[in-house]
Design an enzyme around this catalytic site. Structure first.
Site, PDB file in Angstrom:
ATOM      1  CB  THR A  60      -1.734   4.459   2.883  1.00 54.16           C
ATOM      2  OG1 THR A  60      -1.830   3.745   4.110  1.00 54.16           O
ATOM      3  CG2 THR A  60      -0.297   4.907   2.683  1.00 54.16           C
TER       4      THR A  60
ATOM      5  CE  LYS B 170       0.602   1.079   4.571  1.00 55.64           C
ATOM      6  NZ  LYS B 170       0.710   2.341   5.310  1.00 55.64           N
TER       7      LYS B 170
END
Length: 334
Positions: A248, A191
């Site tokens: 994120t 991520k």
């Protein structure tokens, strides 16, 4: 679980130490710099990383790793992924017997291509059931402010995961357990790379459709890598996969998203690093190790490949966008 050592007093390490203390666990936080430890004990604030956040009285700080580790039932490793091996090598002879070793780091080690739990097992010479990882939508400043979130504690020993779950459960921090360590670690590592790509897109002036497309296709390539390594596909639909990815990739509090945005606006890698003021964007290094791991396994990860080329080969982010859109057309689930 009555006493926990947290090694690493950055924003996430300090925040997780606060969560543990708020849950009623006695915590000793190790800081590399003595002045940081002294300031935390003296003012109850880590001004360098969490200014304005008052830390609980049952959280103490020290720059002496031996003092932090003495009697700890769990040791939380909160150092950057690429420094984990060196730090743990220095600490391993002081690790308490049978203590659960908990990784907060999200990355794949350069050179060895090992996940953080694999590095811990190798360096500390412990079985996999003593190692746990924490992953999920864990933006430190929001959690430190007491904003509600959920996370995943993954360990092959479910009872250890449950013990940790009880040790860090608060009204604002809800941990779930999982036995899929591989999937949770890959979700956390990949991520960061996808967030860099989302930041680049934002820096180039693209909107939410573009970012949503990158998030979705980024999740697909993460799941492909996970499948090859034996992860449970359902993990990537959960907090350690989609949850962490969305937070994120979308939040201005994300170091990786912000770093990527600077690159998209035309900053060089050195300029973006200077603007980060010492904060580590893990995806900048992990993009290379994840790319190499994918190549070794024959897994197609075009976003990761492109991010690596922007960060380390000087590729213009605008060229990356054109290359991704110009890929061969195919079915979504091919």
């Amino acid at each position: 679980m009555e006493r926990v050592a947290v090694l690493g007093a950055g924003s996430w390490g300090t925040t997780f130490a606060k969560v543990l203390a708020d849950a009623g666990t006695d915590v000793v936080l190790w800081a590399r710099r003595p002045e940081v430890a002294d300031a935390i004990d003296g003012s109850r604030v880590n001004a360098d990383y969490l200014p304005g956040v008052v830390l609980p009285e049952n959280l103490s700080a020290t720059s002496d790793a031996g003092k932090a580790l003495a009697g700890a039932q769990a040791v939380v490793l909160a150092v950057p992924s690429q420094t984990l091996r060196g730090n743990l090598t220095a600490w391993r002879d002081r690790l308490p017997a049978d203590a659960t070793l908990v990784s907060l780091a999200k990355g794949v080690e350069l050179g060895t291509l090992k996940r953080m739990s694999e590095v811990i097992r190798e360096v500390a010479s412990v079985p996999e059931d003593r190692v746990a990882v924490v992953s999920g939508p864990n933006l430190a400043k929001e959690i430190a402010a007491g904003q509600p979130t959920a996370t995943v504690i993954a360990c092959t020993d479910h009872d250890r995961a449950v013990d940790l779950q009880h040790a860090c459960s608060t009204p604002y921090f809800r941990p779930y357990t999982n036995v899929d360590v591989v999937g949770c670690e890959l979700g956390g590592a990949c991520k960061n790379v996808i967030a860099l790509a989302c930041g680049m897109a934002a820096g180039l002036g693209f909107g939410d459709n573009t970012v949503a497309s990158i998030i979705t296709r980024g999740l697909a390539e993460t799941a492909r890598l996970g499948e090859e390594l034996g992860a449970d596909p359902l993990t990537f639909a959960g907090l350690a996969g989609l949850g962490d990815l969305v937070a994120t990739c979308a939040s201005p509090l994300s170091r990786n998203r912000t770093f990527g945005e600077r690159l998209g606006r035309g900053d060089t890698l050195a300029q973006a690093q200077e603007a980060a003021h010492g904060q580590v964007a893990e995806g900048v290094k992990s993009c290379s190790s994840i790319r190499e791991l994918a190549e070794r396994l024959g897994v197609d990860m075009p976003i990761t490949e492109g991010v690596h080329r922007v960060c380390h080969e000087g590729l213009d982010p605008r060229v990356l966008t054109a290359a991704l859109l110009g890929r061969e057309r195919k079915a979504e689930r091919e």
